[in-house]
Design a protein around this motif. Structure first.
Motif, PDB file in Angstrom:
ATOM      1  N   THR A   1      11.117  52.303 -22.399  1.00  0.00           N
ATOM      2  CA  THR A   1      11.439  51.576 -23.384  1.00  0.00           C
ATOM      3  C   THR A   1      10.626  51.552 -24.585  1.00  0.00           C
ATOM      4  OG1 THR A   1      10.890  49.537 -22.237  1.00  0.00           O
ATOM      5  CG2 THR A   1      13.115  50.313 -21.647  1.00  0.00           C
ATOM      6  N   ASP A   2      11.154  50.970 -25.689  1.00  0.00           N
ATOM      7  CA  ASP A   2      10.177  50.582 -26.472  1.00  0.00           C
ATOM      8  C   ASP A   2      10.195  49.259 -27.387  1.00  0.00           C
ATOM      9  OD1 ASP A   2      11.857  53.129 -28.712  1.00  0.00           O
ATOM     10  OD2 ASP A   2      12.499  51.010 -28.094  1.00  0.00           O
ATOM     11  N   ASP A   3      11.103  48.399 -26.722  1.00  0.00           N
ATOM     12  CA  ASP A   3      11.045  47.255 -27.349  1.00  0.00           C
ATOM     13  C   ASP A   3      10.193  46.166 -26.468  1.00  0.00           C
ATOM     14  OD1 ASP A   3      13.175  47.637 -25.316  1.00  0.00           O
ATOM     15  OD2 ASP A   3      13.595  45.452 -25.692  1.00  0.00           O
ATOM     16  N   VAL A   4       9.991  45.118 -27.216  1.00  0.00           N
ATOM     17  CA  VAL A   4       8.935  44.113 -26.575  1.00  0.00           C
ATOM     18  C   VAL A   4       9.654  43.501 -25.102  1.00  0.00           C
ATOM     19  CG1 VAL A   4       9.853  42.246 -27.692  1.00  0.00           C
ATOM     20  CG2 VAL A   4       7.625  41.980 -26.876  1.00  0.00           C
ATOM     21  N   HIS A   5      10.830  43.505 -25.028  1.00  0.00           N
ATOM     22  CA  HIS A   5      11.450  42.900 -23.950  1.00  0.00           C
ATOM     23  C   HIS A   5      11.807  44.067 -23.007  1.00  0.00           C
ATOM     24  CE1 HIS A   5      11.990  39.002 -25.640  1.00  0.00           C
ATOM     25  NE2 HIS A   5      12.616  39.731 -26.785  1.00  0.00           N
ATOM     26  N   ARG A   6      11.493  45.391 -23.303  1.00  0.00           N
ATOM     27  CA  ARG A   6      11.696  46.466 -22.548  1.00  0.00           C
ATOM     28  C   ARG A   6      13.114  46.388 -21.898  1.00  0.00           C
ATOM     29  NH1 ARG A   6       6.453  48.140 -20.053  1.00  0.00           N
ATOM     30  NH2 ARG A   6       7.372  48.155 -18.026  1.00  0.00           N
ATOM     31  N   THR A   7      14.059  46.588 -23.235  1.00  0.00           N
ATOM     32  CA  THR A   7      15.735  46.333 -22.638  1.00  0.00           C
ATOM     33  C   THR A   7      16.051  47.619 -22.184  1.00  0.00           C
ATOM     34  OG1 THR A   7      15.770  44.832 -24.500  1.00  0.00           O
ATOM     35  CG2 THR A   7      17.865  45.845 -23.683  1.00  0.00           C
ATOM     36  N   VAL A   8      17.019  47.535 -21.056  1.00  0.00           N
ATOM     37  CA  VAL A   8      17.414  48.966 -20.532  1.00  0.00           C
ATOM     38  C   VAL A   8      19.054  48.779 -20.372  1.00  0.00           C
ATOM     39  CG1 VAL A   8      15.502  49.306 -18.823  1.00  0.00           C
ATOM     40  CG2 VAL A   8      17.253  47.880 -17.972  1.00  0.00           C
ATOM     41  N   ASP A   9      19.514  47.604 -20.446  1.00  0.00           N
ATOM     42  CA  ASP A   9      21.086  47.291 -20.541  1.00  0.00           C
ATOM     43  C   ASP A   9      21.342  46.787 -21.858  1.00  0.00           C
ATOM     44  OD1 ASP A   9      19.689  45.020 -20.005  1.00  0.00           O
ATOM     45  OD2 ASP A   9      21.447  43.999 -19.505  1.00  0.00           O
ATOM     46  N   ASP A  10      22.990  46.908 -21.912  1.00  0.00           N
ATOM     47  CA  ASP A  10      23.629  46.543 -23.071  1.00  0.00           C
ATOM     48  C   ASP A  10      25.107  46.322 -22.934  1.00  0.00           C
ATOM     49  OD1 ASP A  10      23.708  47.459 -26.794  1.00  0.00           O
ATOM     50  OD2 ASP A  10      24.305  45.562 -25.839  1.00  0.00           O
ATOM     51  N   ALA A  11      25.979  45.410 -23.314  1.00  0.00           N
ATOM     52  CA  ALA A  11      27.261  45.233 -23.444  1.00  0.00           C
ATOM     53  C   ALA A  11      28.165  46.503 -23.319  1.00  0.00           C
ATOM     54  CB  ALA A  11      27.684  44.237 -24.518  1.00  0.00           C
ATOM     55  N   PRO A  12      29.173  46.356 -22.412  1.00  0.00           N
ATOM     56  CA  PRO A  12      29.850  47.819 -22.610  1.00  0.00           C
ATOM     57  C   PRO A  12      31.145  47.694 -23.603  1.00  0.00           C
ATOM     58  CG  PRO A  12      30.803  45.925 -20.848  1.00  0.00           C
ATOM     59  CD  PRO A  12      29.535  45.578 -21.424  1.00  0.00           C
ATOM     60  N   TYR A  13      31.055  49.039 -24.307  1.00  0.00           N
ATOM     61  CA  TYR A  13      32.089  49.308 -25.148  1.00  0.00           C
ATOM     62  C   TYR A  13      33.447  49.234 -24.618  1.00  0.00           C
ATOM     63  CZ  TYR A  13      29.163  51.174 -28.838  1.00  0.00           C
ATOM     64  OH  TYR A  13      28.359  51.673 -30.037  1.00  0.00           O
ATOM     65  N   GLY A  14      34.246  48.570 -25.281  1.00  0.00           N
ATOM     66  CA  GLY A  14      35.721  48.493 -24.782  1.00  0.00           C
ATOM     67  C   GLY A  14      35.698  47.117 -23.937  1.00  0.00           C
ATOM     68  N   GLY A  15      34.640  46.474 -23.823  1.00  0.00           N
ATOM     69  CA  GLY A  15      34.685  45.232 -23.300  1.00  0.00           C
ATOM     70  C   GLY A  15      34.642  45.399 -21.836  1.00  0.00           C
ATOM     71  N   GLY A  16      34.778  44.113 -21.012  1.00  0.00           N
ATOM     72  CA  GLY A  16      34.606  44.137 -19.494  1.00  0.00           C
ATOM     73  C   GLY A  16      33.499  43.360 -19.222  1.00  0.00           C
ATOM     74  N   PRO A  17      33.459  43.261 -17.764  1.00  0.00           N
ATOM     75  CA  PRO A  17      32.251  42.235 -17.266  1.00  0.00           C
ATOM     76  C   PRO A  17      30.956  43.143 -17.227  1.00  0.00           C
ATOM     77  CG  PRO A  17      33.841  43.234 -15.454  1.00  0.00           C
ATOM     78  CD  PRO A  17      34.317  43.690 -16.703  1.00  0.00           C
ATOM     79  N   GLY A  18      29.941  42.356 -17.247  1.00  0.00           N
ATOM     80  CA  GLY A  18      28.551  42.810 -16.659  1.00  0.00           C
ATOM     81  C   GLY A  18      28.064  43.700 -18.023  1.00  0.00           C
ATOM     82  N   MET A  19      26.838  44.519 -17.533  1.00  0.00           N
ATOM     83  CA  MET A  19      26.110  45.419 -18.613  1.00  0.00           C
ATOM     84  C   MET A  19      26.134  46.673 -18.080  1.00  0.00           C
ATOM     85  SD  MET A  19      25.588  42.977 -20.902  1.00  0.00           S
ATOM     86  CE  MET A  19      23.906  43.117 -21.560  1.00  0.00           C
ATOM     87  N   VAL A  20      25.980  47.649 -19.104  1.00  0.00           N
ATOM     88  CA  VAL A  20      25.855  48.988 -18.665  1.00  0.00           C
ATOM     89  C   VAL A  20      24.190  49.338 -18.948  1.00  0.00           C
ATOM     90  CG1 VAL A  20      26.547  51.306 -19.421  1.00  0.00           C
ATOM     91  CG2 VAL A  20      28.270  49.627 -19.073  1.00  0.00           C
ATOM     92  N   MET A  21      23.741  50.378 -18.416  1.00  0.00           N
ATOM     93  CA  MET A  21      22.341  50.648 -18.826  1.00  0.00           C
ATOM     94  C   MET A  21      22.363  51.861 -19.992  1.00  0.00           C
ATOM     95  SD  MET A  21      20.698  51.336 -14.933  1.00  0.00           S
ATOM     96  CE  MET A  21      19.141  50.721 -15.443  1.00  0.00           C
ATOM     97  N   LYS A  22      21.402  51.341 -20.779  1.00  0.00           N
ATOM     98  CA  LYS A  22      21.465  52.126 -22.160  1.00  0.00           C
ATOM     99  C   LYS A  22      20.914  53.700 -22.040  1.00  0.00           C
ATOM    100  CE  LYS A  22      18.692  50.048 -25.355  1.00  0.00           C
ATOM    101  NZ  LYS A  22      19.657  49.938 -26.294  1.00  0.00           N
ATOM    102  N   PRO A  23      21.539  54.753 -22.610  1.00  0.00           N
ATOM    103  CA  PRO A  23      21.270  56.216 -22.475  1.00  0.00           C
ATOM    104  C   PRO A  23      19.675  56.331 -22.492  1.00  0.00           C
ATOM    105  CG  PRO A  23      22.855  55.926 -24.396  1.00  0.00           C
ATOM    106  CD  PRO A  23      22.475  54.469 -23.763  1.00  0.00           C
TER     107      PRO A  23
END
Ligand SMILES: COc1ccc(Cn2ccc3ccc(-c4cc(N)[nH]n4)cc32)cc1
Length: 241
Positions: free
Chosen positions: A43-65
């Motif tokens: 990852t290259d952000d200070v928070h070391r982000t690996v997930d984001d909200a799902p396109y199309g909505g829905g519960p939970g998070m999806v792992m970034k590509p």
């Protein structure tokens, strides 16, 4: 050359058992080589982000590509099979384990959250085979447990890993049936006795009894396996059970 296993995960400590016991010895003997990699390294952000909200909505998070692509480019030798555990995968079976054990190695992508952006598997298929597999019809919180299961099932089939070769050949499911009951000393134990045929020394009778027990147990516990047996797999004697 050793069978090479690489695992990418956000919980590298979860895979520590890969260095113990059966795998440990196999690793010491140079039969298997294991690498565990923290996805956040890519990852290259200070928070070391690996997930984001799902396109199309829905519960939970999806792992970034993007972190996954960077990790796999760093870790996956070209042409190496990428295994992605998922509840939506094809079944992982003994036959699949045996097929993978004949390959030079495997790379495992352990998802968390609601899974990994589908484009990662699609993109990874450009550089080698990708297998999206399920280890059973129940939902886990992530892929790590599934990876421990699959690595154990595959590596025990590698030549030299399991001392007693026969125990691998006579594996349960090896002949499409469940293995029957096993017994050891004492012959009589808390009012429960070992079936006398096993103490008889009559090896033909013992083989017949064991086959019958396998069939009986498979019919009772896994009728689906019985139905899946190829034509001719069952003899007349089998059908009489
Ligand atoms: C869309 O529904 C869900 C999707 C994912 C999840 C949690 N999760 C995230 C990554 C991951 C990898 C493998 C598995 C898994 C494999 C088997 N046989 N059961 N569960 C589960 C996984 C929960 C629910």
């Amino acid at each position: 050359p050793p069978f090479r296993v690489d695992v990418v995960t956000i919980f590298p400590e979860y895979l520590a058992p890969l260095r113990q016991s059966l795998l440990g010895k196999a690793a010491e003997r140079g039969l298997v080589s294991v690498g565990v990699h923290d996805l956040r390294q890519w990852t290259d952000d200070v928070h070391r982000t690996v997930d984001d909200a799902p396109y199309g909505g829905g519960p939970g998070m999806v792992m970034k590509p993007e972190p996954w692509a960077r990790a796999l480019e760093a870790v996956r030798p070209p042409g190496t099979r990428l295994v992605v555990p998922t509840p939506a995968g094809r079944p992982f079976t003994q036959a699949v384990a045996a097929e993978w054990a004949r390959e030079p190695g495997l790379v495992f992508a352990c998802g968390r959250y609601e899974g990994i952006d589908q484009r990662v598997a699609d993109w990874a298929a450009e550089a080698g085979p990708v297998s999206e597999v399920s280890i059973g019809d129940y939902v886990l919180a992530g892929g790590e447990s599934a990876v421990l299961v699959m690595v154990e099932a595959v590596t025990r089939l590698l030549p030299g890993v399991v001392g007693n070769r026969e125990s691998v050949e006579y594996d349960s499911h090896a002949d499409g049936l469940l293995e029957g009951p096993a017994y050891t000393r004492p012959a009589s134990w808390r009012g429960h006795d070992v079936p006398p045929v096993l103490l008889s020394g009559d090896h033909a009778a013992i083989a017949r009894w064991r086959r019958a027990e396998s069939l009986r147990r498979t019919a009772a516990r896994r009728p689906d396996l019985l139905a899946a047996l190829p034509e001719g797999a069952l003899t007349a004697a089998d059908r009489a059970v």
